[in-house]
Design a protein around this motif. Structure first.
Motif, PDB file in Angstrom:
ATOM      1  N   LEU A   5       0.835  -1.193   0.000  1.00 45.08           N
ATOM      2  CA  LEU A   5       0.000   0.000   0.000  1.00 45.08           C
ATOM      3  C   LEU A   5       0.870   1.244   0.000  1.00 45.08           C
ATOM      4  O   LEU A   5       1.789   1.378   0.799  1.00 45.08           O
ATOM      5  N   ILE A   6       0.585   2.153  -0.923  1.00 44.58           N
ATOM      6  CA  ILE A   6       1.331   3.404  -1.008  1.00 44.58           C
ATOM      7  C   ILE A   6       0.428   4.538  -0.551  1.00 44.58           C
ATOM      8  O   ILE A   6      -0.648   4.755  -1.106  1.00 44.58           O
ATOM      9  N   VAL A   7       0.829   5.235   0.509  1.00 46.88           N
ATOM     10  CA  VAL A   7       0.056   6.350   1.032  1.00 46.88           C
ATOM     11  C   VAL A   7       0.485   7.623   0.316  1.00 46.88           C
ATOM     12  O   VAL A   7       1.656   8.005   0.352  1.00 46.88           O
ATOM     13  N   SER A   8      -0.466   8.268  -0.336  1.00 44.15           N
ATOM     14  CA  SER A   8      -0.162   9.464  -1.112  1.00 44.15           C
ATOM     15  C   SER A   8      -0.376  10.716  -0.278  1.00 44.15           C
ATOM     16  O   SER A   8      -1.266  10.765   0.567  1.00 44.15           O
ATOM     17  N   THR A   9       0.439  11.726  -0.526  1.00 43.36           N
ATOM     18  CA  THR A   9       0.237  13.026   0.097  1.00 43.36           C
ATOM     19  C   THR A   9      -0.741  13.816  -0.753  1.00 43.36           C
ATOM     20  O   THR A   9      -1.069  13.436  -1.880  1.00 43.36           O
ATOM     21  N   LYS A  10      -1.195  14.961  -0.203  1.00 38.05           N
ATOM     22  CA  LYS A  10      -2.156  15.746  -0.975  1.00 38.05           C
ATOM     23  C   LYS A  10      -1.526  16.315  -2.246  1.00 38.05           C
ATOM     24  O   LYS A  10      -2.213  16.514  -3.253  1.00 38.05           O
ATOM     25  N   ASN A  11      -0.203  16.553  -2.229  1.00 37.18           N
ATOM     26  CA  ASN A  11       0.467  17.032  -3.442  1.00 37.18           C
ATOM     27  C   ASN A  11       0.464  15.952  -4.520  1.00 37.18           C
ATOM     28  O   ASN A  11       0.259  16.231  -5.705  1.00 37.18           O
ATOM     29  N   GLU A  12       0.692  14.709  -4.087  1.00 38.55           N
ATOM     30  CA  GLU A  12       0.668  13.601  -5.040  1.00 38.55           C
ATOM     31  C   GLU A  12      -0.737  13.382  -5.580  1.00 38.55           C
ATOM     32  O   GLU A  12      -0.920  13.060  -6.759  1.00 38.55           O
ATOM     33  N   VAL A  13      -1.733  13.572  -4.716  1.00 34.97           N
ATOM     34  CA  VAL A  13      -3.117  13.453  -5.174  1.00 34.97           C
ATOM     35  C   VAL A  13      -3.415  14.517  -6.222  1.00 34.97           C
ATOM     36  O   VAL A  13      -4.044  14.250  -7.253  1.00 34.97           O
ATOM     37  N   SER A  14      -2.954  15.745  -5.978  1.00 37.32           N
ATOM     38  CA  SER A  14      -3.187  16.837  -6.927  1.00 37.32           C
ATOM     39  C   SER A  14      -2.562  16.525  -8.282  1.00 37.32           C
ATOM     40  O   SER A  14      -3.155  16.765  -9.340  1.00 37.32           O
ATOM     41  N   THR A  15      -1.353  15.978  -8.251  1.00 41.88           N
ATOM     42  CA  THR A  15      -0.685  15.608  -9.501  1.00 41.88           C
ATOM     43  C   THR A  15      -1.461  14.513 -10.224  1.00 41.88           C
ATOM     44  O   THR A  15      -1.658  14.553 -11.445  1.00 41.88           O
ATOM     45  N   GLY A  16      -1.930  13.533  -9.451  1.00 41.94           N
ATOM     46  CA  GLY A  16      -2.717  12.455 -10.038  1.00 41.94           C
ATOM     47  C   GLY A  16      -4.016  12.957 -10.642  1.00 41.94           C
ATOM     48  O   GLY A  16      -4.467  12.468 -11.683  1.00 41.94           O
ATOM     49  N   VAL A  17      -4.624  13.943  -9.987  1.00 42.90           N
ATOM     50  CA  VAL A  17      -5.860  14.540 -10.494  1.00 42.90           C
ATOM     51  C   VAL A  17      -5.619  15.167 -11.858  1.00 42.90           C
ATOM     52  O   VAL A  17      -6.426  15.027 -12.787  1.00 42.90           O
ATOM     53  N   ASP A  18      -4.494  15.854 -11.986  1.00 43.48           N
ATOM     54  CA  ASP A  18      -4.153  16.500 -13.256  1.00 43.48           C
ATOM     55  C   ASP A  18      -4.001  15.465 -14.364  1.00 43.48           C
ATOM     56  O   ASP A  18      -4.522  15.623 -15.481  1.00 43.48           O
ATOM     57  N   HIS A  19      -3.305  14.372 -14.070  1.00 40.76           N
ATOM     58  CA  HIS A  19      -3.117  13.309 -15.062  1.00 40.76           C
ATOM     59  C   HIS A  19      -4.447  12.651 -15.421  1.00 40.76           C
ATOM     60  O   HIS A  19      -4.707  12.337 -16.587  1.00 40.76           O
ATOM     61  N   PHE A  20      -5.283  12.442 -14.408  1.00 40.87           N
ATOM     62  CA  PHE A  20      -6.588  11.823 -14.636  1.00 40.87           C
ATOM     63  C   PHE A  20      -7.433  12.680 -15.574  1.00 40.87           C
ATOM     64  O   PHE A  20      -8.091  12.170 -16.488  1.00 40.87           O
ATOM     65  N   THR A  22      -6.475  14.856 -17.846  1.00 40.59           N
ATOM     66  CA  THR A  22      -5.957  14.798 -19.222  1.00 40.59           C
ATOM     67  C   THR A  22      -6.368  13.500 -19.904  1.00 40.59           C
ATOM     68  O   THR A  22      -6.834  13.496 -21.054  1.00 40.59           O
ATOM     69  N   ALA A  23      -6.224  12.396 -19.180  1.00 42.16           N
ATOM     70  CA  ALA A  23      -6.550  11.093 -19.760  1.00 42.16           C
ATOM     71  C   ALA A  23      -8.049  10.972 -20.039  1.00 42.16           C
ATOM     72  O   ALA A  23      -8.461  10.477 -21.101  1.00 42.16           O
ATOM     73  N   LEU A  24      -8.876  11.432 -19.093  1.00 45.56           N
ATOM     74  CA  LEU A  24     -10.320  11.310 -19.272  1.00 45.56           C
ATOM     75  C   LEU A  24     -10.814  12.194 -20.414  1.00 45.56           C
ATOM     76  O   LEU A  24     -11.674  11.787 -21.206  1.00 45.56           O
TER      77      LEU A  24
END
Length: 334
Positions: A5-20, A22-24
Motif C-alpha cells: 500500500l502506497i500512502v499518497s500526500t495531498k500534493n501527489e493526489v493533486s498531480t494524479g488529479v491533473d493526469h486523470f 488529461t486522460a479522461l
C-alpha cells in the motif's frame, strides 16, 4: 512488494488529479462526447484537496471510519464532479441526522414534525424515517432541539443548494472549491461531529421520566420549572407530544397521570397555534369516530382549560350535547 500500500500526500493526489483529467478528456474526445463543462477545473479541485485535512479532522476517528459518503465526496471532488460531491455531502448529513433522531426520541420527533394524524399513525420505528421528507427531517431536528437555530438555517440553505446545484437534478450551475469546503465544514460542525445538547437533552430526560416513572407533585414542580427555560419552538413540540401520548390508543394510566402533572405549564407557555392544533386534533378524532381518543383528548383539554380552543362547530356540538345530557338528568330526577 507488488501489493504494498502506497500512502499518497495531498500534493501527489493533486498531480494524479491533473493526469486523470488529461486522460479522461482524451477518452471522451475519442468517444465523440462533450468535454466542456464536464469536469471542474483542476485549480478548483486543488483548493478542496488542500483544505480537506483541517476540515475532516474535526470528526473523531471512529466517526470518520463510518463516513462512507465523505469518501465519495472526496472522490467526486478529485474527479472534478462538484455537483455529485455536493450530493454526497448532503447524503452524509441526512444519514447522521436520521441516526441522531433514532438515538434521541423517535416518538417525540414524529409528533413534532408530522401534524396529520392519519400519517402519524404510520410512523413507528427507525425504518420509517425514510418516509420523512428531507426538509421535514431538517425542520423536525430543529423543532426538537437536535439542530440549533443557526444550524437549521445553514442546513436549510445547503439543502436548497443541493436541490438546485447538485447532481440530484439536471443543471449547469458552477460550484467552487471553497463553496464545497465551506458547506462540508458547516455540515460537520452542525451535524456530523456534534451531539444533541442543552434543551434537547432536557426534553429527552423529561419524556423518559413521563414514560418510565411515577412522578410525584414534587417531581412535577422541578419539571415545570425546567419547562419555563425551554425555547418556544421546543415547548410547542413538547405540547404536541404530550397531547399525542395522552390520546394514544394504548396510553397507560401511569403515563396519563404523569402528563396531568405537567401539562398545564406546557399549555400555558405554548403559542396559540399549538393550542388550536390540539383542538383540531380533537375534532379529527370525533369526525373519524375514534371515541376513545376523543374522550382522552377531552380529558387533556379539560385539565389544561383548553376546551375553548375547539373549532367553532365542534364546540357548538359539545355544548349542545352537554345541555342535552343535563336536561336528561334533570328529567330523570324530576
Amino acid at each position: 512488494m507488488a501489493n504494498e500500500l502506497i500512502v499518497s500526500t495531498k500534493n501527489e493526489v493533486s498531480t494524479g488529479v491533473d493526469h486523470f483529467t488529461t486522460a479522461l478528456t482524451s477518452y471522451l474526445n475519442e468517444l465523440g462526447l462533450p468535454t466542456d463543462k464536464v469536469l471542474v477545473a483542476v485549480p478548483e479541485r486543488q483548493r478542496v484537496i488542500n483544505n480537506l485535512p483541517d476540515v475532516i479532522f474535526a470528526i473523531d476517528g471512529s466517526r470518520r471510519q463510518n463516513s462512507l459518503y465523505l469518501s465519495k465526496f472526496i472522490a467526486a471532488c478529485g474527479a472534478g464532479l462538484f455537483d455529485a460531491a455536493l450530493n454526497f455531502i448532503w447524503d452524509e448529513t441526512v444519514v447522521n441526522l436520521r441516526t441522531k433522531v433514532a438515538r434521541f426520541d423517535l416518538e417525540y420527533f414524529y409528533d413534532s414534525v408530522v401534524t396529520d394524524p392519519a400519517r402519524r399513525t404510520k410512523l413507528k420505528g427507525e425504518s420509517d424515517l425514510s418516509k420523512i421528507e428531507e426538509w421535514e427531517l431538517v425542520r423536525g431536528c430543529h423543532l426538537t432541539g437536535i439542530l440549533s437555530d443557526i444550524g437549521y438555517k445553514h442546513l436549510d440553505y445547503i439543502r436548497d443548494m443541493r436541490n438546485w446545484a447538485s447532481a440530484a437534478h439536471p443543471n449547469q450551475n458552477e460550484l467552487t472549491g471553497f463553496q464545497l469546503v465551506s458547506w462540508l465544514e458547516t455540515c460537520i460542525k452542525e451535524v456530523i461531529a456534534k451531539d444533541p445538547e442543552g434543551p434537547a437533552i432536557e426534553v429527552k430526560r423529561f419524556l423518559n421520566s413521563i414514560r418510565n416513572t411515577n412522578l410525584t407533585a414534587g417531581d412535577a414542580q422541578h419539571i415545570n420549572a425546567g419547562i419555563e427555560y425551554l425555547p418556544a419552538d421546543i415547548i410547542k413540540s413538547l405540547l404536541r407530544t404530550l397531547f399525542g401520548m395522552y390520546t394514544a390508543a394504548n396510553a397507560a394510566v401511569q403515563i396519563k397521570s404523569n402528563i396531568k402533572l405537567v401539562a398545564q405549564k406546557c399549555w400555558t407557555l405554548s403559542p396559540e397555534d399549538a393550542k388550536h392544533e390540539c383542538g383540531f386534533r380533537y375534532a379529527s378524532f370525533a369526525a373519524n369516530g375514534e371515541i376513545d381518543r376523543k374522550s382522552a383528548a377531552n380529558e387533556f383539554l379539560t385539565v389544561v382549560g383548553g376546551l375553548p380552543y375547539l373549532p367553532g362547530d365542534t364546540l357548538a356540538l359539545e355544548i349542545s350535547e352537554k345541555i342535552a345530557n343535563l336536561f336528561t338528568e334533570l328529567c330523570m330526577v324530576s
